[in-house]
Design a protein around this motif. Sequence first.
Motif, PDB file in Angstrom:
ATOM      1  N   MET A   1       0.830  -1.196   0.000  1.00 24.18           N
ATOM      2  CA  MET A   1       0.000   0.000   0.000  1.00 24.18           C
ATOM      3  C   MET A   1       0.872   1.256   0.000  1.00 24.18           C
ATOM      4  SD  MET A   1      -2.580   1.413   2.911  1.00 24.18           S
ATOM      5  CE  MET A   1      -3.267  -0.193   3.191  1.00 24.18           C
ATOM      6  N   ASP A   2       0.491   2.216  -0.841  1.00 18.85           N
ATOM      7  CA  ASP A   2       1.196   3.502  -0.889  1.00 18.85           C
ATOM      8  C   ASP A   2       0.429   4.499  -0.023  1.00 18.85           C
ATOM      9  OD1 ASP A   2       2.515   5.826  -1.422  1.00 18.85           O
ATOM     10  OD2 ASP A   2       2.407   5.652  -3.609  1.00 18.85           O
ATOM     11  N   LEU A   3       1.025   4.910   1.098  1.00 24.65           N
ATOM     12  CA  LEU A   3       0.338   5.828   2.007  1.00 24.65           C
ATOM     13  C   LEU A   3       0.124   7.208   1.382  1.00 24.65           C
ATOM     14  CD1 LEU A   3       2.052   4.939   5.419  1.00 24.65           C
ATOM     15  CD2 LEU A   3      -0.251   4.325   4.658  1.00 24.65           C
ATOM     16  N   ASN A   4       0.863   7.517   0.321  1.00 26.72           N
ATOM     17  CA  ASN A   4       0.665   8.807  -0.362  1.00 26.72           C
ATOM     18  C   ASN A   4      -0.725   8.891  -0.997  1.00 26.72           C
ATOM     19  OD1 ASN A   4       3.245   9.886   0.197  1.00 26.72           O
ATOM     20  ND2 ASN A   4       4.125   8.646  -1.453  1.00 26.72           N
ATOM     21  N   ASN A   5      -1.299   7.728  -1.326  1.00 26.05           N
ATOM     22  CA  ASN A   5      -2.630   7.690  -1.954  1.00 26.05           C
ATOM     23  C   ASN A   5      -3.760   7.678  -0.929  1.00 26.05           C
ATOM     24  OD1 ASN A   5      -1.425   7.583  -4.485  1.00 26.05           O
ATOM     25  ND2 ASN A   5      -1.296   5.335  -4.437  1.00 26.05           N
ATOM     26  N   ILE A   6      -3.389   7.630   0.341  1.00 24.38           N
ATOM     27  CA  ILE A   6      -4.386   7.608   1.419  1.00 24.38           C
ATOM     28  C   ILE A   6      -4.630   9.039   1.907  1.00 24.38           C
ATOM     29  CG2 ILE A   6      -4.833   6.854   3.796  1.00 24.38           C
ATOM     30  CD1 ILE A   6      -5.060   4.604   1.740  1.00 24.38           C
ATOM     31  N   HIS A   7      -5.889   9.446   1.935  1.00 24.66           N
ATOM     32  CA  HIS A   7      -6.235  10.803   2.381  1.00 24.66           C
ATOM     33  C   HIS A   7      -6.999  10.806   3.703  1.00 24.66           C
ATOM     34  CE1 HIS A   7      -4.791  12.078  -1.480  1.00 24.66           C
ATOM     35  NE2 HIS A   7      -5.713  11.370  -2.110  1.00 24.66           N
ATOM     36  N   ASN A   8      -7.609   9.668   4.033  1.00 19.96           N
ATOM     37  CA  ASN A   8      -8.431   9.566   5.238  1.00 19.96           C
ATOM     38  C   ASN A   8      -8.002   8.343   6.057  1.00 19.96           C
ATOM     39  OD1 ASN A   8     -10.355  11.689   4.251  1.00 19.96           O
ATOM     40  ND2 ASN A   8     -10.712  10.116   2.698  1.00 19.96           N
ATOM     41  N   VAL A   9      -7.813   8.545   7.356  1.00 23.99           N
ATOM     42  CA  VAL A   9      -7.396   7.437   8.222  1.00 23.99           C
ATOM     43  C   VAL A   9      -8.371   7.335   9.393  1.00 23.99           C
ATOM     44  CG1 VAL A   9      -5.493   6.351   9.466  1.00 23.99           C
ATOM     45  CG2 VAL A   9      -4.996   7.963   7.615  1.00 23.99           C
ATOM     46  N   TYR A  10      -8.970   6.148   9.538  1.00 21.74           N
ATOM     47  CA  TYR A  10      -9.981   5.920  10.576  1.00 21.74           C
ATOM     48  C   TYR A  10      -9.430   4.921  11.593  1.00 21.74           C
ATOM     49  CZ  TYR A  10     -14.646   5.360  12.565  1.00 21.74           C
ATOM     50  OH  TYR A  10     -15.731   5.360  13.415  1.00 21.74           O
ATOM     51  N   PHE A  11      -9.505   5.282  12.879  1.00 25.41           N
ATOM     52  CA  PHE A  11      -8.933   4.454  13.942  1.00 25.41           C
ATOM     53  C   PHE A  11     -10.036   3.823  14.792  1.00 25.41           C
ATOM     54  CE2 PHE A  11      -5.406   7.122  12.820  1.00 25.41           C
ATOM     55  CZ  PHE A  11      -4.272   6.363  13.075  1.00 25.41           C
ATOM     56  N   LEU A 107       4.671  -0.046   7.638  1.00 28.46           N
ATOM     57  CA  LEU A 107       4.563   0.708   6.382  1.00 28.46           C
ATOM     58  C   LEU A 107       5.231   2.074   6.491  1.00 28.46           C
ATOM     59  CD1 LEU A 107       0.866   0.062   5.252  1.00 28.46           C
ATOM     60  CD2 LEU A 107       2.933  -0.664   4.055  1.00 28.46           C
ATOM     61  N   ILE A 108       4.988   2.772   7.609  1.00 23.04           N
ATOM     62  CA  ILE A 108       5.544   4.118   7.785  1.00 23.04           C
ATOM     63  C   ILE A 108       7.066   4.076   7.835  1.00 23.04           C
ATOM     64  CG2 ILE A 108       5.756   6.031   9.439  1.00 23.04           C
ATOM     65  CD1 ILE A 108       2.825   5.494  10.207  1.00 23.04           C
ATOM     66  N   THR A 109       7.602   3.087   8.555  1.00 25.54           N
ATOM     67  CA  THR A 109       9.054   3.052   8.781  1.00 25.54           C
ATOM     68  C   THR A 109       9.829   2.382   7.647  1.00 25.54           C
ATOM     69  OG1 THR A 109       8.882   0.950  10.007  1.00 25.54           O
ATOM     70  CG2 THR A 109       8.702   2.986  11.279  1.00 25.54           C
ATOM     71  N   GLU A 110       9.110   1.722   6.754  1.00 27.09           N
ATOM     72  CA  GLU A 110       9.751   0.930   5.694  1.00 27.09           C
ATOM     73  C   GLU A 110      10.741   1.739   4.862  1.00 27.09           C
ATOM     74  OE1 GLU A 110       8.260  -2.135   2.154  1.00 27.09           O
ATOM     75  OE2 GLU A 110       6.864  -0.677   3.022  1.00 27.09           O
ATOM     76  N   HIS A 111      10.401   2.989   4.575  1.00 31.46           N
ATOM     77  CA  HIS A 111      11.245   3.811   3.702  1.00 31.46           C
ATOM     78  C   HIS A 111      11.976   4.908   4.486  1.00 31.46           C
ATOM     79  CE1 HIS A 111       9.530   1.686   0.362  1.00 31.46           C
ATOM     80  NE2 HIS A 111       8.304   2.063   0.703  1.00 31.46           N
ATOM     81  N   THR A 112      12.183   4.655   5.780  1.00 29.66           N
ATOM     82  CA  THR A 112      12.948   5.580   6.618  1.00 29.66           C
ATOM     83  C   THR A 112      14.164   4.837   7.167  1.00 29.66           C
ATOM     84  OG1 THR A 112      11.877   4.978   8.713  1.00 29.66           O
ATOM     85  CG2 THR A 112      10.772   6.650   7.363  1.00 29.66           C
ATOM     86  N   PHE A 113      15.080   5.594   7.773  1.00 29.32           N
ATOM     87  CA  PHE A 113      16.144   4.979   8.566  1.00 29.32           C
ATOM     88  C   PHE A 113      15.513   4.717   9.931  1.00 29.32           C
ATOM     89  CE2 PHE A 113      19.736   4.543  11.308  1.00 29.32           C
ATOM     90  CZ  PHE A 113      20.763   4.038  10.516  1.00 29.32           C
ATOM     91  N   CYS A 114      15.366   3.443  10.287  1.00 30.38           N
ATOM     92  CA  CYS A 114      14.563   3.070  11.451  1.00 30.38           C
ATOM     93  C   CYS A 114      15.426   2.599  12.621  1.00 30.38           C
ATOM     94  CB  CYS A 114      13.570   1.966  11.064  1.00 30.38           C
ATOM     95  SG  CYS A 114      12.558   1.381  12.431  1.00 30.38           S
ATOM     96  N   LEU A 115      15.187   3.199  13.796  1.00 34.29           N
ATOM     97  CA  LEU A 115      15.801   2.744  15.047  1.00 34.29           C
ATOM     98  C   LEU A 115      14.690   2.146  15.906  1.00 34.29           C
ATOM     99  CD1 LEU A 115      17.148   5.832  14.336  1.00 34.29           C
ATOM    100  CD2 LEU A 115      18.750   4.960  16.029  1.00 34.29           C
ATOM    101  N   ALA A 116      14.820   0.892  16.291  1.00 33.82           N
ATOM    102  CA  ALA A 116      13.753   0.182  16.999  1.00 33.82           C
ATOM    103  C   ALA A 116      14.239  -0.340  18.342  1.00 33.82           C
ATOM    104  CB  ALA A 116      13.242  -0.984  16.145  1.00 33.82           C
TER     105      ALA A 116
END
Length: 450
Positions: A1-11, A107-116
Amino acid sequence: MDLNNIHNVYFIGIGGIGMSALARYFYVNNKYVAGYDKTSTELTDSLISQGISVHFEDSIKHIEERFLNPDDTLVVYTPAVPKNHSELEYFKANGFNVLKRSEVLGLITEHTFCLAVAGTHGKTTTTSILGHLLFECNVPMTAFLGGISENYNSNLIINGTEVSVVEADEFDRSFLTLSPNIACITSMDADHLDIYGDASQLRQAFKDFSKKVKTNGKLFVKNGLALQGVTYGIEDDSDYSIQNIKIKNGTYVFDVKTPKTVLENLQFNLPGRHNLSNALIALAMSVEYGCPHQQLAKALASYTGVKRRFTYHIKTDDFVFIDDYAHHPQEINAVYQAVREMYPDKKVLAIFQPHLYSRTRDFADEFALSLSQFDEIMLLDIYPARELPIEGITSEWLLNKIQNPNKQLISKANMMSKIRASKAQVLLTIGAGDIGEEVKHIKKEFSIAS
Protein backbone atom coordinates in the motif's frame (compact mmCIF):
# COMPACT_ATOMS: atom_id res chain seq x y z
CA MET A 1 0.00 0.00 0.00
CA ASP A 2 1.20 3.50 -0.89
CA LEU A 3 0.34 5.83 2.01
CA ASN A 4 0.66 8.81 -0.36
CA ASN A 5 -2.63 7.69 -1.95
CA ILE A 6 -4.39 7.61 1.42
CA HIS A 7 -6.24 10.80 2.38
CA ASN A 8 -8.43 9.57 5.24
CA VAL A 9 -7.40 7.44 8.22
CA TYR A 10 -9.98 5.92 10.58
CA PHE A 11 -8.93 4.45 13.94
CA ILE A 12 -10.85 1.82 15.89
CA GLY A 13 -9.42 2.14 19.40
CA ILE A 14 -8.00 5.62 18.78
CA GLY A 15 -7.46 6.32 22.50
CA GLY A 16 -4.76 3.69 23.00
CA ILE A 17 -1.30 5.05 23.72
CA GLY A 18 0.21 3.61 20.52
CA MET A 19 -2.87 4.26 18.37
CA SER A 20 -3.12 7.92 19.41
CA ALA A 21 0.54 8.48 18.46
CA LEU A 22 -0.26 7.17 14.96
CA ALA A 23 -3.38 9.37 14.79
CA ARG A 24 -1.29 12.44 15.65
CA TYR A 25 1.30 11.44 13.03
CA PHE A 26 -1.24 11.21 10.21
CA TYR A 27 -2.96 14.41 11.35
CA VAL A 28 0.26 16.48 11.24
CA ASN A 29 0.98 14.93 7.84
CA ASN A 30 -2.26 16.41 6.46
CA LYS A 31 -4.49 13.33 6.47
CA TYR A 32 -8.09 13.56 7.66
CA VAL A 33 -8.25 11.57 10.92
CA ALA A 34 -11.16 10.36 13.07
CA GLY A 35 -12.05 7.33 15.12
CA TYR A 36 -13.79 5.39 17.85
CA ASP A 37 -12.87 4.47 21.40
CA LYS A 38 -14.80 2.80 24.20
CA THR A 39 -14.33 5.52 26.80
CA SER A 40 -13.35 9.17 27.07
CA THR A 41 -9.88 9.71 28.58
CA GLU A 42 -7.20 12.40 28.81
CA LEU A 43 -5.74 11.00 25.56
CA THR A 44 -9.03 11.24 23.64
CA ASP A 45 -9.62 14.73 25.08
CA SER A 46 -6.17 15.71 23.81
CA LEU A 47 -6.90 14.35 20.32
CA ILE A 48 -10.24 16.20 20.19
CA SER A 49 -8.58 19.46 21.27
CA GLN A 50 -6.07 18.96 18.43
CA GLY A 51 -8.94 18.81 15.90
CA ILE A 52 -9.43 15.05 15.54
CA SER A 53 -13.03 13.77 15.68
CA VAL A 54 -13.58 10.99 18.26
CA HIS A 55 -16.83 9.20 19.24
CA PHE A 56 -17.58 6.63 21.93
CA GLU A 57 -20.47 4.55 20.58
CA ASP A 58 -19.81 1.49 18.39
CA SER A 59 -22.13 2.28 15.50
CA ILE A 60 -21.58 2.66 11.77
CA LYS A 61 -23.83 5.76 11.85
CA HIS A 62 -20.80 7.65 13.23
CA ILE A 63 -18.64 6.86 10.18
CA GLU A 64 -18.41 10.07 8.18
CA GLU A 65 -19.15 10.04 4.46
CA ARG A 66 -15.53 10.84 3.55
CA PHE A 67 -14.49 7.44 5.02
CA LEU A 68 -16.77 5.47 2.66
CA ASN A 69 -14.33 5.25 -0.27
CA PRO A 70 -12.03 2.21 0.11
CA ASP A 71 -9.55 3.63 -2.44
CA ASP A 72 -8.38 6.58 -0.32
CA THR A 73 -9.17 5.37 3.22
CA LEU A 74 -7.03 3.39 5.63
CA VAL A 75 -8.60 1.74 8.69
CA VAL A 76 -6.32 1.06 11.66
CA TYR A 77 -7.43 -1.13 14.57
CA THR A 78 -6.02 -2.45 17.80
CA PRO A 79 -6.17 -6.20 18.59
CA ALA A 80 -7.81 -5.20 21.89
CA VAL A 81 -11.04 -4.43 19.96
CA PRO A 82 -13.52 -7.38 19.89
CA LYS A 83 -13.75 -9.21 16.55
CA ASN A 84 -17.52 -8.57 16.44
CA HIS A 85 -17.09 -4.78 16.69
CA SER A 86 -19.70 -3.45 14.23
CA GLU A 87 -17.47 -0.74 12.71
CA LEU A 88 -14.60 -3.21 12.25
CA GLU A 89 -16.96 -5.73 10.66
CA TYR A 90 -18.33 -3.05 8.31
CA PHE A 91 -14.91 -2.01 6.99
CA LYS A 92 -13.73 -5.61 6.60
CA ALA A 93 -16.90 -6.58 4.71
CA ASN A 94 -16.66 -3.66 2.28
CA GLY A 95 -13.17 -4.03 0.85
CA PHE A 96 -11.28 -1.44 2.90
CA ASN A 97 -7.59 -1.60 3.77
CA VAL A 98 -7.88 -2.71 7.42
CA LEU A 99 -4.54 -3.03 9.24
CA LYS A 100 -3.28 -3.52 12.78
CA ARG A 101 -1.32 -0.68 14.35
CA SER A 102 1.92 -2.68 14.05
CA GLU A 103 1.39 -3.23 10.33
CA VAL A 104 0.90 0.50 9.78
CA LEU A 105 4.09 1.24 11.74
CA GLY A 106 5.85 -1.20 9.43
CA LEU A 107 4.56 0.71 6.38
CA ILE A 108 5.54 4.12 7.79
CA THR A 109 9.05 3.05 8.78
CA GLU A 110 9.75 0.93 5.69
CA HIS A 111 11.24 3.81 3.70
CA THR A 112 12.95 5.58 6.62
CA PHE A 113 16.14 4.98 8.57
CA CYS A 114 14.56 3.07 11.45
CA LEU A 115 15.80 2.74 15.05
CA ALA A 116 13.75 0.18 17.00
CA VAL A 117 13.71 -0.61 20.72
CA ALA A 118 12.64 -4.12 21.76
CA GLY A 119 12.50 -5.90 25.11
CA THR A 120 9.97 -6.97 27.73
CA HIS A 121 10.96 -4.01 29.95
CA GLY A 122 12.27 -0.51 29.30
CA LYS A 123 10.89 0.04 25.78
CA THR A 124 8.94 3.22 26.42
CA THR A 125 11.57 5.00 28.50
CA THR A 126 14.40 3.98 26.15
CA THR A 127 12.44 5.06 23.05
CA SER A 128 11.59 8.36 24.75
CA ILE A 129 15.24 9.03 25.65
CA LEU A 130 16.37 8.06 22.14
CA GLY A 131 13.76 10.32 20.53
CA HIS A 132 14.83 13.21 22.77
CA LEU A 133 18.55 12.73 22.03
CA LEU A 134 17.98 12.67 18.26
CA PHE A 135 15.60 15.65 18.40
CA GLU A 136 18.12 17.71 20.39
CA CYS A 137 20.79 16.75 17.83
CA ASN A 138 18.45 18.12 15.11
CA VAL A 139 17.98 14.76 13.35
CA PRO A 140 15.00 14.86 10.89
CA MET A 141 13.07 12.21 12.81
CA THR A 142 9.70 11.04 14.09
CA ALA A 143 9.48 9.05 17.34
CA PHE A 144 6.39 6.98 18.17
CA LEU A 145 6.22 6.49 21.95
CA GLY A 146 4.24 4.12 24.16
CA GLY A 147 3.91 6.82 26.83
CA ILE A 148 3.67 10.58 27.24
CA SER A 149 7.08 12.24 27.17
CA GLU A 150 7.50 14.83 29.92
CA ASN A 151 9.78 16.90 27.66
CA TYR A 152 7.20 17.17 24.84
CA ASN A 153 3.90 16.39 26.64
CA SER A 154 3.13 14.01 23.79
CA ASN A 155 3.56 10.42 22.60
CA LEU A 156 4.83 11.74 19.28
CA ILE A 157 8.12 13.63 18.79
CA ILE A 158 8.42 15.02 15.29
CA ASN A 159 11.20 16.97 13.56
CA GLY A 160 10.99 15.42 10.08
CA THR A 161 10.28 12.06 8.46
CA GLU A 162 13.64 10.74 7.20
CA VAL A 163 14.37 8.82 10.44
CA SER A 164 11.89 6.89 12.60
CA VAL A 165 12.18 5.77 16.22
CA VAL A 166 9.74 3.07 17.33
CA GLU A 167 8.95 0.69 20.12
CA ALA A 168 9.25 -2.85 18.78
CA ASP A 169 6.39 -4.47 20.71
CA GLU A 170 6.60 -8.23 21.33
CA PHE A 171 2.86 -8.48 22.14
CA ASP A 172 1.12 -10.50 19.42
CA ARG A 173 4.56 -10.70 17.67
CA SER A 174 3.92 -7.16 16.39
CA PHE A 175 7.63 -6.34 16.12
CA LEU A 176 8.08 -8.79 13.27
CA THR A 177 6.47 -6.22 10.93
CA LEU A 178 9.56 -4.00 11.32
CA SER A 179 12.89 -4.04 9.46
CA PRO A 180 15.10 -1.66 11.46
CA ASN A 181 18.55 -0.31 10.57
CA ILE A 182 19.57 -0.10 14.23
CA ALA A 183 17.80 -2.09 16.94
CA CYS A 184 18.27 -3.04 20.57
CA ILE A 185 16.91 -5.76 22.83
CA THR A 186 16.80 -4.71 26.48
CA SER A 187 15.43 -7.92 28.04
CA MET A 188 13.69 -11.20 27.26
CA ASP A 189 11.99 -12.04 30.55
CA ALA A 190 8.89 -14.20 30.25
CA ASP A 191 5.70 -12.20 29.65
CA HIS A 192 2.58 -12.37 27.47
CA LEU A 193 2.35 -16.12 28.04
CA ASP A 194 -1.32 -15.88 27.03
CA ILE A 195 0.06 -15.21 23.53
CA TYR A 196 3.25 -17.30 23.51
CA GLY A 197 2.37 -20.28 25.68
CA ASP A 198 5.81 -20.54 27.27
CA ALA A 199 9.03 -18.58 27.75
CA SER A 200 10.92 -20.48 25.03
CA GLN A 201 8.46 -19.30 22.38
CA LEU A 202 8.87 -15.72 23.57
CA ARG A 203 12.68 -16.00 23.34
CA GLN A 204 12.32 -17.45 19.84
CA ALA A 205 10.24 -14.41 18.80
CA PHE A 206 13.06 -12.11 19.96
CA LYS A 207 15.56 -14.19 17.97
CA ASP A 208 13.27 -13.84 14.94
CA PHE A 209 13.17 -10.08 15.52
CA SER A 210 16.97 -9.93 15.71
CA LYS A 211 17.06 -11.36 12.16
CA LYS A 212 14.80 -8.55 10.92
CA VAL A 213 17.63 -6.01 11.29
CA LYS A 214 18.65 -4.90 7.80
CA THR A 215 21.85 -6.07 6.12
CA ASN A 216 24.69 -3.84 7.32
CA GLY A 217 22.48 -2.76 10.22
CA LYS A 218 23.41 -3.08 13.89
CA LEU A 219 21.84 -4.95 16.80
CA PHE A 220 22.57 -3.94 20.42
CA VAL A 221 21.85 -6.46 23.19
CA LYS A 222 21.93 -6.18 26.96
CA ASN A 223 24.99 -8.01 28.24
CA GLY A 224 24.02 -11.52 29.33
CA LEU A 225 21.25 -12.14 26.79
CA ALA A 226 21.69 -15.22 24.61
CA LEU A 227 21.94 -13.20 21.40
CA GLN A 228 24.75 -11.99 19.16
CA GLY A 229 25.23 -8.25 18.92
CA VAL A 230 26.97 -5.15 20.27
CA THR A 231 26.72 -5.47 24.05
CA TYR A 232 25.90 -2.83 26.65
CA GLY A 233 25.87 -2.96 30.44
CA ILE A 234 26.63 -1.23 33.74
CA GLU A 235 30.08 -1.54 35.33
CA ASP A 236 31.08 -4.53 33.20
CA ASP A 237 33.17 -5.37 30.11
CA SER A 238 30.45 -4.63 27.53
CA ASP A 239 31.19 -2.81 24.28
CA TYR A 240 29.28 0.15 25.71
CA SER A 241 29.56 0.37 29.49
CA ILE A 242 28.69 2.85 32.24
CA GLN A 243 31.56 3.35 34.70
CA ASN A 244 32.37 5.45 37.81
CA ILE A 245 28.76 6.03 38.90
CA LYS A 246 28.15 8.75 41.50
CA ILE A 247 24.97 10.38 42.82
CA LYS A 248 25.11 14.16 43.28
CA ASN A 249 21.98 15.98 44.49
CA GLY A 250 19.74 13.16 43.23
CA THR A 251 21.41 13.09 39.79
CA TYR A 252 23.54 10.28 38.36
CA VAL A 253 27.01 11.36 37.20
CA PHE A 254 29.02 8.75 35.28
CA ASP A 255 31.35 7.91 32.40
CA VAL A 256 30.50 5.84 29.32
CA LYS A 257 33.11 3.64 27.69
CA THR A 258 32.44 3.16 23.96
CA PRO A 259 34.41 0.97 21.53
CA LYS A 260 36.33 4.10 20.43
CA THR A 261 36.46 6.52 23.38
CA VAL A 262 35.29 7.44 26.89
CA LEU A 263 32.58 10.06 27.45
CA GLU A 264 33.18 11.61 30.87
CA ASN A 265 30.94 13.18 33.52
CA LEU A 266 27.61 12.57 31.82
CA GLN A 267 24.51 13.48 33.85
CA PHE A 268 21.11 11.78 33.98
CA ASN A 269 18.22 12.71 36.26
CA LEU A 270 16.02 9.59 36.40
CA PRO A 271 16.54 7.35 39.46
CA GLY A 272 17.19 3.60 39.31
CA ARG A 273 19.82 1.40 37.69
CA HIS A 274 17.21 0.23 35.17
CA ASN A 275 16.90 3.81 33.95
CA LEU A 276 20.69 4.14 33.74
CA SER A 277 20.64 1.07 31.51
CA ASN A 278 17.90 2.63 29.35
CA ALA A 279 19.92 5.85 29.06
CA LEU A 280 23.03 3.90 28.07
CA ILE A 281 21.43 2.03 25.19
CA ALA A 282 19.68 5.17 23.89
CA LEU A 283 23.06 6.93 23.98
CA ALA A 284 24.79 4.00 22.24
CA MET A 285 22.22 3.94 19.42
CA SER A 286 22.57 7.72 19.00
CA VAL A 287 26.37 7.43 18.84
CA GLU A 288 26.00 4.68 16.23
CA TYR A 289 23.68 6.90 14.20
CA GLY A 290 26.37 9.60 14.23
CA CYS A 291 25.23 12.23 16.74
CA PRO A 292 27.97 14.52 18.12
CA HIS A 293 29.11 13.54 21.62
CA GLN A 294 28.92 17.05 23.07
CA GLN A 295 25.31 17.55 21.95
CA LEU A 296 24.37 14.10 23.27
CA ALA A 297 25.78 14.90 26.71
CA LYS A 298 23.74 18.11 26.89
CA ALA A 299 20.59 16.35 25.65
CA LEU A 300 20.93 13.50 28.15
CA ALA A 301 21.14 15.94 31.05
CA SER A 302 17.94 17.72 29.90
CA TYR A 303 15.80 14.56 29.66
CA THR A 304 12.94 14.64 32.19
CA GLY A 305 11.13 11.32 31.77
CA VAL A 306 7.86 9.64 30.75
CA LYS A 307 4.58 10.05 32.58
CA ARG A 308 3.84 7.07 34.87
CA ARG A 309 7.50 5.97 34.82
CA PHE A 310 8.72 6.76 38.35
CA THR A 311 6.83 10.05 38.12
CA TYR A 312 7.02 12.29 41.19
CA HIS A 313 3.70 13.93 42.14
CA ILE A 314 4.56 15.07 45.67
CA LYS A 315 8.13 15.57 46.85
CA THR A 316 8.52 17.19 50.25
CA ASP A 317 10.74 16.42 53.25
CA ASP A 318 7.81 14.73 55.01
CA PHE A 319 5.99 12.93 52.19
CA VAL A 320 6.84 11.62 48.71
CA PHE A 321 4.30 10.28 46.19
CA ILE A 322 5.55 8.40 43.09
CA ASP A 323 3.48 6.71 40.37
CA ASP A 324 4.83 3.98 38.07
CA TYR A 325 3.49 1.77 35.26
CA ALA A 326 5.35 -1.36 36.50
CA HIS A 327 3.19 -4.45 35.91
CA HIS A 328 5.73 -7.31 35.81
CA PRO A 329 7.73 -8.66 38.79
CA GLN A 330 11.06 -7.55 37.28
CA GLU A 331 9.70 -4.03 36.75
CA ILE A 332 8.51 -3.92 40.36
CA ASN A 333 11.99 -5.03 41.46
CA ALA A 334 13.46 -2.15 39.44
CA VAL A 335 11.09 0.35 41.09
CA TYR A 336 12.00 -1.03 44.52
CA GLN A 337 15.73 -0.68 43.78
CA ALA A 338 15.23 2.92 42.64
CA VAL A 339 13.12 3.98 45.62
CA ARG A 340 15.51 2.31 48.10
CA GLU A 341 18.50 4.03 46.49
CA MET A 342 16.79 7.42 46.75
CA TYR A 343 15.11 6.91 50.15
CA PRO A 344 17.15 4.34 52.10
CA ASP A 345 15.80 5.29 55.54
CA LYS A 346 12.13 5.96 54.80
CA LYS A 347 9.13 3.63 55.16
CA VAL A 348 7.62 2.79 51.76
CA LEU A 349 3.98 1.87 51.05
CA ALA A 350 3.28 0.25 47.66
CA ILE A 351 -0.27 0.11 46.28
CA PHE A 352 -0.37 -2.39 43.40
CA GLN A 353 -3.13 -3.09 40.90
CA PRO A 354 -2.41 -6.43 39.14
CA HIS A 355 -2.93 -6.29 35.35
CA LEU A 356 -4.54 -9.31 33.61
CA TYR A 357 -5.73 -12.52 35.26
CA SER A 358 -3.36 -14.58 33.12
CA ARG A 359 -0.26 -12.55 34.06
CA THR A 360 -1.23 -12.68 37.75
CA ARG A 361 -1.59 -16.46 37.50
CA ASP A 362 1.59 -17.03 35.49
CA PHE A 363 3.85 -14.92 37.77
CA ALA A 364 2.07 -15.13 41.13
CA ASP A 365 5.10 -16.39 43.08
CA GLU A 366 7.38 -13.80 41.47
CA PHE A 367 4.86 -11.01 42.18
CA ALA A 368 4.67 -12.14 45.80
CA LEU A 369 8.47 -11.98 46.17
CA SER A 370 8.84 -8.57 44.53
CA LEU A 371 5.96 -7.01 46.50
CA SER A 372 7.14 -8.49 49.81
CA GLN A 373 10.21 -6.22 49.70
CA PHE A 374 8.21 -3.06 50.47
CA ASP A 375 7.56 -2.03 54.07
CA GLU A 376 3.81 -2.13 53.49
CA ILE A 377 1.70 -3.52 50.62
CA MET A 378 -1.89 -2.84 49.55
CA LEU A 379 -3.54 -4.65 46.63
CA LEU A 380 -6.43 -3.46 44.47
CA ASP A 381 -8.57 -5.94 42.52
CA ILE A 382 -7.09 -7.30 39.28
CA TYR A 383 -7.57 -5.02 36.25
CA PRO A 384 -9.01 -7.34 33.57
CA ALA A 385 -8.16 -5.30 30.41
CA ARG A 386 -9.00 -7.65 27.53
CA GLU A 387 -9.59 -10.78 29.66
CA LEU A 388 -12.48 -12.55 31.36
CA PRO A 389 -11.98 -13.71 34.98
CA ILE A 390 -10.09 -16.96 35.64
CA GLU A 391 -11.55 -19.02 38.46
CA GLY A 392 -9.53 -18.78 41.66
CA ILE A 393 -7.22 -16.02 40.38
CA THR A 394 -7.91 -12.96 42.53
CA SER A 395 -5.97 -10.26 44.37
CA GLU A 396 -6.88 -11.98 47.66
CA TRP A 397 -5.25 -15.19 46.35
CA LEU A 398 -2.12 -13.21 45.43
CA LEU A 399 -2.14 -11.41 48.80
CA ASN A 400 -2.02 -14.74 50.63
CA LYS A 401 1.26 -15.56 48.85
CA ILE A 402 2.99 -12.37 50.03
CA GLN A 403 5.37 -13.10 52.91
CA ASN A 404 5.01 -9.78 54.70
CA PRO A 405 2.61 -9.18 57.60
CA ASN A 406 2.00 -5.53 56.60
CA LYS A 407 -0.36 -6.34 53.74
CA GLN A 408 -4.04 -5.82 52.97
CA LEU A 409 -6.64 -5.83 50.23
CA ILE A 410 -8.21 -2.44 49.52
CA SER A 411 -10.72 -0.84 47.16
CA LYS A 412 -10.64 2.50 45.37
CA ALA A 413 -13.45 3.61 47.68
CA ASN A 414 -11.39 3.17 50.86
CA MET A 415 -7.94 3.87 49.40
CA MET A 416 -7.60 7.39 50.83
CA SER A 417 -8.46 6.32 54.37
CA LYS A 418 -6.03 3.37 54.14
CA ILE A 419 -3.20 5.66 52.98
CA ARG A 420 -3.99 8.10 55.78
CA ALA A 421 -3.82 5.28 58.34
CA SER A 422 -0.33 4.29 57.14
CA LYS A 423 2.81 5.75 58.68
CA ALA A 424 4.73 5.50 55.38
CA GLN A 425 6.72 8.53 54.23
CA VAL A 426 6.94 7.31 50.62
CA LEU A 427 3.83 6.24 48.68
CA LEU A 428 4.05 4.28 45.43
CA THR A 429 1.15 3.52 43.11
CA ILE A 430 2.07 0.73 40.70
CA GLY A 431 0.31 -0.99 37.77
CA ALA A 432 -0.72 -0.78 34.11
CA GLY A 433 -4.49 -0.65 34.63
CA ASP A 434 -6.66 2.30 35.59
CA ILE A 435 -4.79 2.95 38.84
CA GLY A 436 -3.22 5.86 36.96
CA GLU A 437 -6.64 7.55 37.01
CA GLU A 438 -6.44 7.68 40.81
CA VAL A 439 -3.21 9.69 40.81
CA LYS A 440 -4.89 13.10 40.50
CA HIS A 441 -7.20 12.30 43.45
CA ILE A 442 -4.31 11.16 45.66
CA LYS A 443 -2.23 14.16 44.65
CA LYS A 444 -5.08 16.57 45.46
CA GLU A 445 -5.76 14.92 48.83
CA PHE A 446 -2.19 14.67 50.05
CA SER A 447 -0.75 17.85 48.57
CA ILE A 448 -3.02 19.67 50.98
CA ALA A 449 -2.07 17.37 53.83
CA SER A 450 1.68 17.61 53.18
